[in-house]
Motif scaffolding. Structure first.
Motif, PDB file in Angstrom:
ATOM      1  N   VAL A  58      10.841 -73.834 -55.878  1.00 57.09           N
ATOM      2  CA  VAL A  58      11.980 -73.370 -56.286  1.00 57.09           C
ATOM      3  C   VAL A  58      12.218 -72.267 -56.110  1.00 57.09           C
ATOM      4  O   VAL A  58      11.155 -71.338 -56.349  1.00 57.09           O
ATOM      5  CB  VAL A  58      12.330 -74.047 -57.861  1.00 57.09           C
ATOM      6  CG1 VAL A  58      11.303 -73.209 -58.536  1.00 57.09           C
ATOM      7  CG2 VAL A  58      13.517 -73.606 -58.161  1.00 57.09           C
ATOM      8  N   ILE A  59      13.188 -71.593 -55.672  1.00 61.51           N
ATOM      9  CA  ILE A  59      13.384 -70.310 -55.467  1.00 61.51           C
ATOM     10  C   ILE A  59      14.612 -69.854 -56.228  1.00 61.51           C
ATOM     11  O   ILE A  59      15.499 -70.155 -56.783  1.00 61.51           O
ATOM     12  CB  ILE A  59      14.212 -69.909 -54.058  1.00 61.51           C
ATOM     13  CG1 ILE A  59      13.182 -70.493 -52.819  1.00 61.51           C
ATOM     14  CG2 ILE A  59      14.292 -68.325 -53.518  1.00 61.51           C
ATOM     15  CD1 ILE A  59      11.718 -70.132 -52.833  1.00 61.51           C
ATOM     16  N   LYS A  60      14.388 -68.432 -57.125  1.00 62.99           N
ATOM     17  CA  LYS A  60      15.206 -67.906 -57.943  1.00 62.99           C
ATOM     18  C   LYS A  60      16.265 -67.131 -57.095  1.00 62.99           C
ATOM     19  O   LYS A  60      16.093 -65.827 -56.627  1.00 62.99           O
ATOM     20  CB  LYS A  60      14.508 -66.764 -58.699  1.00 62.99           C
ATOM     21  CG  LYS A  60      13.361 -67.435 -59.672  1.00 62.99           C
ATOM     22  CD  LYS A  60      12.796 -66.429 -60.470  1.00 62.99           C
ATOM     23  CE  LYS A  60      11.513 -67.052 -61.456  1.00 62.99           C
ATOM     24  NZ  LYS A  60      11.071 -65.996 -62.235  1.00 62.99           N
ATOM     25  N   THR A  70       3.800 -67.363 -50.869  1.00 63.78           N
ATOM     26  CA  THR A  70       3.546 -66.493 -52.011  1.00 63.78           C
ATOM     27  C   THR A  70       2.836 -65.342 -52.212  1.00 63.78           C
ATOM     28  O   THR A  70       3.054 -64.283 -52.777  1.00 63.78           O
ATOM     29  CB  THR A  70       2.795 -67.695 -52.923  1.00 63.78           C
ATOM     30  OG1 THR A  70       3.526 -68.853 -52.949  1.00 63.78           O
ATOM     31  CG2 THR A  70       2.776 -67.367 -54.466  1.00 63.78           C
ATOM     32  N   GLU A  71       1.643 -65.455 -51.352  1.00 71.82           N
ATOM     33  CA  GLU A  71       0.779 -64.237 -51.136  1.00 71.82           C
ATOM     34  C   GLU A  71       1.730 -62.852 -50.481  1.00 71.82           C
ATOM     35  O   GLU A  71       1.552 -61.609 -51.109  1.00 71.82           O
ATOM     36  CB  GLU A  71      -0.463 -64.313 -50.292  1.00 71.82           C
ATOM     37  CG  GLU A  71      -1.560 -65.275 -51.067  1.00 71.82           C
ATOM     38  CD  GLU A  71      -2.554 -65.683 -50.302  1.00 71.82           C
ATOM     39  OE1 GLU A  71      -2.555 -65.432 -49.222  1.00 71.82           O
ATOM     40  OE2 GLU A  71      -3.678 -66.134 -50.998  1.00 71.82           O
ATOM     41  N   ALA A  72       2.370 -63.391 -49.634  1.00 70.79           N
ATOM     42  CA  ALA A  72       3.367 -62.137 -48.989  1.00 70.79           C
ATOM     43  C   ALA A  72       4.215 -61.608 -50.063  1.00 70.79           C
ATOM     44  O   ALA A  72       4.448 -60.492 -50.126  1.00 70.79           O
ATOM     45  CB  ALA A  72       4.025 -62.780 -47.996  1.00 70.79           C
ATOM     46  N   GLU A  73       4.828 -62.755 -50.858  1.00 70.76           N
ATOM     47  CA  GLU A  73       5.681 -62.041 -51.872  1.00 70.76           C
ATOM     48  C   GLU A  73       5.284 -61.148 -52.982  1.00 70.76           C
ATOM     49  O   GLU A  73       5.635 -60.491 -53.214  1.00 70.76           O
ATOM     50  CB  GLU A  73       6.338 -63.607 -52.566  1.00 70.76           C
ATOM     51  CG  GLU A  73       7.308 -63.169 -53.688  1.00 70.76           C
ATOM     52  CD  GLU A  73       7.668 -64.368 -54.330  1.00 70.76           C
ATOM     53  OE1 GLU A  73       8.820 -64.469 -54.924  1.00 70.76           O
ATOM     54  OE2 GLU A  73       7.098 -65.408 -54.396  1.00 70.76           O
ATOM     55  N   ILE A  74       3.803 -61.706 -53.219  1.00 71.94           N
ATOM     56  CA  ILE A  74       3.186 -60.707 -54.501  1.00 71.94           C
ATOM     57  C   ILE A  74       2.806 -59.589 -53.733  1.00 71.94           C
ATOM     58  O   ILE A  74       2.944 -58.453 -54.449  1.00 71.94           O
ATOM     59  CB  ILE A  74       2.047 -61.428 -54.913  1.00 71.94           C
ATOM     60  CG1 ILE A  74       2.409 -62.895 -55.727  1.00 71.94           C
ATOM     61  CG2 ILE A  74       0.963 -60.658 -55.546  1.00 71.94           C
ATOM     62  CD1 ILE A  74       1.188 -63.597 -56.071  1.00 71.94           C
ATOM     63  N   GLU A  75       2.478 -59.589 -52.450  1.00 73.69           N
ATOM     64  CA  GLU A  75       1.865 -58.351 -51.842  1.00 73.69           C
ATOM     65  C   GLU A  75       2.954 -57.470 -51.695  1.00 73.69           C
ATOM     66  O   GLU A  75       3.281 -56.118 -51.962  1.00 73.69           O
ATOM     67  CB  GLU A  75       1.430 -58.730 -50.463  1.00 73.69           C
ATOM     68  CG  GLU A  75       1.125 -57.291 -49.655  1.00 73.69           C
ATOM     69  CD  GLU A  75      -0.103 -56.486 -50.095  1.00 73.69           C
ATOM     70  OE1 GLU A  75      -0.196 -55.517 -49.886  1.00 73.69           O
ATOM     71  OE2 GLU A  75      -0.937 -57.105 -51.054  1.00 73.69           O
ATOM     72  N   ASP A  76       4.243 -58.047 -51.342  1.00 76.83           N
ATOM     73  CA  ASP A  76       5.731 -57.259 -51.268  1.00 76.83           C
ATOM     74  C   ASP A  76       6.016 -56.734 -52.516  1.00 76.83           C
ATOM     75  O   ASP A  76       6.106 -55.442 -52.654  1.00 76.83           O
ATOM     76  CB  ASP A  76       6.554 -58.080 -50.588  1.00 76.83           C
ATOM     77  CG  ASP A  76       7.987 -57.397 -50.538  1.00 76.83           C
ATOM     78  OD1 ASP A  76       8.014 -56.593 -49.678  1.00 76.83           O
ATOM     79  OD2 ASP A  76       8.952 -57.841 -51.296  1.00 76.83           O
ATOM     80  N   LYS A  77       5.933 -57.335 -53.629  1.00 75.50           N
ATOM     81  CA  LYS A  77       6.067 -56.978 -55.062  1.00 75.50           C
ATOM     82  C   LYS A  77       5.130 -55.737 -55.435  1.00 75.50           C
ATOM     83  O   LYS A  77       5.369 -54.638 -55.987  1.00 75.50           O
ATOM     84  CB  LYS A  77       6.020 -58.013 -56.043  1.00 75.50           C
ATOM     85  CG  LYS A  77       7.086 -58.893 -55.828  1.00 75.50           C
ATOM     86  CD  LYS A  77       7.139 -59.970 -56.947  1.00 75.50           C
ATOM     87  CE  LYS A  77       7.364 -59.422 -58.369  1.00 75.50           C
ATOM     88  NZ  LYS A  77       7.448 -60.407 -59.314  1.00 75.50           N
ATOM     89  N   ASN A  78       3.736 -55.775 -55.061  1.00 76.19           N
ATOM     90  CA  ASN A  78       2.977 -55.055 -55.276  1.00 76.19           C
ATOM     91  C   ASN A  78       3.030 -53.535 -54.619  1.00 76.19           C
ATOM     92  O   ASN A  78       2.822 -52.530 -55.196  1.00 76.19           O
ATOM     93  CB  ASN A  78       1.477 -55.446 -55.016  1.00 76.19           C
ATOM     94  CG  ASN A  78       0.803 -56.457 -55.942  1.00 76.19           C
ATOM     95  OD1 ASN A  78       1.286 -56.557 -57.229  1.00 76.19           O
ATOM     96  ND2 ASN A  78       0.072 -57.692 -55.643  1.00 76.19           N
ATOM     97  N   GLN A  79       3.428 -53.762 -53.354  1.00 75.00           N
ATOM     98  CA  GLN A  79       3.683 -52.610 -52.574  1.00 75.00           C
ATOM     99  C   GLN A  79       4.943 -51.793 -53.213  1.00 75.00           C
ATOM    100  O   GLN A  79       4.978 -50.679 -53.437  1.00 75.00           O
ATOM    101  CB  GLN A  79       4.250 -52.876 -51.196  1.00 75.00           C
ATOM    102  CG  GLN A  79       2.936 -53.324 -50.464  1.00 75.00           C
ATOM    103  CD  GLN A  79       3.054 -53.708 -48.783  1.00 75.00           C
ATOM    104  OE1 GLN A  79       4.217 -53.707 -48.529  1.00 75.00           O
ATOM    105  NE2 GLN A  79       2.125 -54.327 -48.087  1.00 75.00           N
ATOM    106  N   ARG A 129       8.477 -70.887 -57.632  1.00 69.15           N
ATOM    107  CA  ARG A 129       7.572 -71.847 -58.447  1.00 69.15           C
ATOM    108  C   ARG A 129       7.395 -73.138 -57.523  1.00 69.15           C
ATOM    109  O   ARG A 129       8.358 -73.720 -57.059  1.00 69.15           O
ATOM    110  CB  ARG A 129       8.207 -72.156 -59.612  1.00 69.15           C
ATOM    111  CG  ARG A 129       7.473 -73.242 -60.659  1.00 69.15           C
ATOM    112  CD  ARG A 129       7.972 -73.053 -61.791  1.00 69.15           C
ATOM    113  NE  ARG A 129       9.293 -73.436 -62.077  1.00 69.15           N
ATOM    114  CZ  ARG A 129       9.840 -74.486 -62.282  1.00 69.15           C
ATOM    115  NH1 ARG A 129       8.921 -75.608 -62.293  1.00 69.15           N
ATOM    116  NH2 ARG A 129      10.814 -74.741 -62.302  1.00 69.15           N
ATOM    117  N   ILE A 130       6.022 -73.557 -57.306  1.00 69.33           N
ATOM    118  CA  ILE A 130       5.783 -74.803 -56.806  1.00 69.33           C
ATOM    119  C   ILE A 130       6.276 -75.912 -57.476  1.00 69.33           C
ATOM    120  O   ILE A 130       5.441 -76.138 -58.623  1.00 69.33           O
ATOM    121  CB  ILE A 130       4.396 -74.762 -56.103  1.00 69.33           C
ATOM    122  CG1 ILE A 130       3.982 -73.407 -55.242  1.00 69.33           C
ATOM    123  CG2 ILE A 130       3.995 -76.138 -55.709  1.00 69.33           C
ATOM    124  CD1 ILE A 130       2.678 -73.561 -54.944  1.00 69.33           C
TER     125      ILE A 130
END
Length: 767
Positions: free
Chosen positions: A60-62, A247-256, A470-471
């Motif tokens: 599911v995508i927000k 998901t990891e790319a999304e988190i990495e993007d947010k971290n950056q 969310r998976i």
């Protein structure tokens, strides 16, 4: 739809179904054979084909546009979440970079296969090791690399080379690491294993085509991901790895974004802190130089002081005025004069008030006694002396107080003037201070805002370890294979088999260059079809005589009756028979017509005018007998040329001739017409078999000597092109009373044989 039209439509529909059924049903053995072959092929295909399973996953995508609203607190704590649309996330999931990461992480560029007796199968679960390349971009395609695994030595053997596992080793294919397969169940079955190497770019392109990423619905923010693969576990691993990479790319993007924002806020805080310190120092210097602490309070105090000083000056002025009045009264009045001394109201001097009170009291006593006592009375004298004594003291007191009041007034006036001067400078100082304070307030607000955002960023930074996605369902595979689907496979085999049979029948008949159907004759020209003669497998040239009760014999007699004894009989006595080319049955039709006519006790002559094939002469074994050639040359009489059939009473044959060197040009001679007239006088019916149009077109000029012309069409032999050319050139129209004979009509099909028009090749249904 009106009832009549509906019934007409249903009738046409039923008729069409009947036509289709009767058109293709005769070939049912072909369909049965094809069905058996295709079903057998489908069964073998299903056995040797590796089944394909489908794996599914959903997330599911927000989506900012589809109603997933967060609380303000969550939104504030999630500063670094980018705006998302389901359509964009679908393209991101299928992007080349993500697929490339999946291929490299799972090592999909190197397949481990197991060689079996009939086929090869993936060894994703049965291989003890897997391959990893240090640089997958340099992989080249290799069809087969056999290997063995030594469990005890924990090494891989390829040819004569041994390689340890979990180490990078250099091979001719590149730098490789053999790693244990965690999905291997550890069995001891010996297998023939080998590697297949593919360029990673090709694997990525294939995977991008195989992965399906679609929204669950138009209004939902759920994305369904699926893939088909021969190994269910591999399909699940691919989907799980894709979601993990996403998901990891999304988190990495947010971290950056978070790190960049925090760094920017920190830099800005340092800059604003320096600016704020400079402004505060400037305020400090300004307050120090101008003596301003709180300019508003000070201004208010200055204003209050000035008012107080003005009030004090008025009070002193009033006191001086009172003292002046008292002094004036005391100085101007005689010593013995009467009158009340003015009160020193507002003068806060008890001694002066007491002295004035005493003076007033003494004067009142003096005035009172003066009316009753003589002037020289000792009492009056004493009172007068006391009055004179009090006045100088009062005057001295008054003058002293006036001096003090003037001094006080001057001092207060000076102080008031100073405050007034300071109060006049306050607006300018206040303006300058406001300008500096405004800068300080702006810097303070900015500094406070940055501090707040730094705290928010710090809180939000701690939440960037979780993505917005969310998976819903981790990857799971279908229990049954999706391909090959046995039901659909067998159904497809059945449909293809029937379709192939129908196509074969349609092409066989539709693309045939020969005339197969009576309907084709009727479409080509308006010339009527006088009769249909079925194919006779016995090939008896005298079937009317030898097989009296046969179907073909009946059809020949029916043709005879239609031509010579029909209801619309136009006294047909002479018939000429021709065809488009040789071998179409002219002699067969002519001979049996002549025999059937003779069987009615009529006198019939069968004339052979085919100078090219002389089939009638050969049929009656008269190849060497004299006939038409000799007659046309003028060397023989008609009676000597006629030969009576020994079997059929009343039938005579006029052969071509013994020399057989005649030409069709003789057909144009007047002798032939005279011969026909002579025969007409001696016989009831004349059946003439002429040459085919392919041999000589002059046959059309001969047709005028006959009452009717029969053009023989042999089913499956007569060319459509030849007949079309004859019609186009007008040769058929030149024949006298032409009519077709559809000869040697074969039944359609291999089982249920059909003969009808459109269903069979002819017009009469039969079995």
């Amino acid at each position: 739809m009106p009832p009549t039209q509906y019934k007409t439509f249903k009738a046409k529909e039923d008729d069409l179904f009947k036509q289709l059924l009767q058109k293709y049903l005769p070939f049912w053995p072909l369909y049965l054979l094809l069905v058996i072959l295709f079903l057998a092929a489908a069964y073998i295909y299903g056995k040797i084909t590796i089944p394909v399973y489908e794996a599914y996953s959903s997330v599911v995508i927000k989506d900012e546009s589809k109603g997933l609203n967060e609380s303000e607190m969550l939104q504030d704590l999630n500063l670094f979440r980018g705006k998302k649309l389901v359509e964009n996330e679908i393209e991101i999931l299928r992007s080349h970079s993500f697929i490339s990461d999946v291929v490299n992480n799972l090592g999909l560029y190197a397949d481990v296969m197991e060689e079996k007796k009939v086929q090869k199968a993936p060894a994703y679960l049965t291989s003890p090791i897997k391959l990893r390349f240090k640089d997958p971009t340099r992989i080249k395609k290799v069809e087969k690399i056999p290997f063995t695994f030594n469990r005890d030595a924990r090494s891989v053997t390829i040819g004569k080379d041994n390689f340890p596992i979990n180490q990078w080793v250099t091979t001719k294919w590149g730098e490789i690491s053999f790693i244990p397969n965690y999905k291997y169940n550890g069995d001891t079955v010996t297998r023939n294993l080998y590697f297949l190497l593919y360029p990673s770019q090709a694997v990525q392109a294939s995977l991008m085509n195989r992965i399906k990423v679609v929204p669950a619905s138009k209004l939902a923010t759920v994305i369904n991901i699926s893939i088909k693969d021969q190994v269910p576990d591999r399909a699940e691993d691919i989907l799980n790895e894709l979601v993990k990479v996403y998901t990891e790319a999304e988190i990495e993007d947010k971290n950056q974004r978070a790190a960049s924002t925090v760094a920017m806020v920190e830099n800005r805080i340092r800059s604003v802190a320096g600016q704020l310190d400079s402004v505060e120092n400037e305020i400090q210097r300004y307050r120090t130089n101008t003596g301003v602490i709180d300019i508003s309070t000070q201004g208010r105090q200055y204003l209050e002081n000035v008012g107080q000083y003005d009030q004090q000056l008025e009070q002193i002025k009033n006191q001086i005025a009172v003292l002046n009045e008292v002094e004036k009264f005391i100085v101007q009045k005689e010593s013995t004069s009467s009158g009340i001394i003015p009160s020193a109201v507002g003068v806060n001097d008890p001694a002066l008030n007491q002295m004035l009170d005493k003076l007033n009291n003494t004067q009142l006593q003096f005035e009172k006694l003066k009316r009753t006592t003589g002037e020289n009375s000792p009492i009056l004298v004493n009172l007068k002396e006391e009055i004179e004594t009090l006045k100088p003291g009062i005057l001295e007191n008054i003058r002293n107080q006036k001096i003090n009041l003037n001094i006080t007034r001057n001092s207060i006036a000076s102080t008031g003037n100073r405050y007034s001067a300071m109060l006049s400078t306050i607006p300018q100082k206040e303006k300058q201070l406001i300008e500096i304070s405004r800068q300080q307030a702006i810097k303070n607000q900015l500094y406070a805002f940055l501090l707040e955002k730094r705290e928010e960023a710090a809180l939000s930074f701690t939440s960037t370890n979780k993505g917005d996605t969310r998976i819903i369902d981790k990857a799971y595979s279908s229990v049954q294979p999706v391909s090959p689907n046995k039901f659909l496979l067998y159904l497809a085999a059945l449909v293809v088999a029937l379709g192939a049979g129908i196509v074969w029948v349609s092409l066989k008949e539709g693309l045939n260059k020969k005339i197969l159907f009576r309907s084709e004759l009727e479409k080509l020209s308006p010339i009527p079809v006088e009769g249909e003669i079925l194919y006779d497998s016995s090939k008896d040239p005298f079937i009317v005589r030898n097989e009296v009760g046969s179907r073909v014999s009946g059809q020949l007699k029916s043709l005879r009756n239609k031509l010579f004894f029909g209801a619309n009989n136009k006294q047909v006595k002479k018939v000429i028979i021709t065809s488009a080319s040789r071998g179409e049955g002219k002699a067969y039709i002519g001979s049996n017509l002549a025999i059937s006519l003779a069987m009615t006790n009529a006198r019939v002559v069968l004339v052979d005018l085919d100078f090219y094939s002389h089939e009638i002469s050969s049929l009656y074994e008269l190849d060497s007998a004299k006939g038409m050639v000799e007659y046309l040359r003028g060397g023989a009489s008609l009676g000597a040329l006629l030969h009576t059939d020994k079997t059929t009473s009343g039938l005579s044959i006029l052969p071509v001739g013994a020399t057989n060197d005649g030409t069709a040009e003789w057909l144009m001679s007047g002798k032939l017409e005279g011969l026909i007239k002579e025969l007409d006088a001696s016989f009831d019916y004349i059946v003439i078999v002429g040459p085919a149009f392919s041999d000589d077109v002059n046959i059309q000029a001969l047709s005028h000597i006959a009452d009717a012309s029969l053009f023989v069409i042999r089913q499956g032999v007569t060319s459509k092109a030849d007949l079309t050319m004859l019609l186009y050139n007008g040769h058929m129209e030149a024949l006298k009373n032409p009519g077709y004979v559809f000869n040697a009509v074969k039944g359609r099909g291999w089982g249920i044989r059909m003969f009808g028009n459109g269903y069979g090749y002819g017009n009469n249904p039969g079995k």
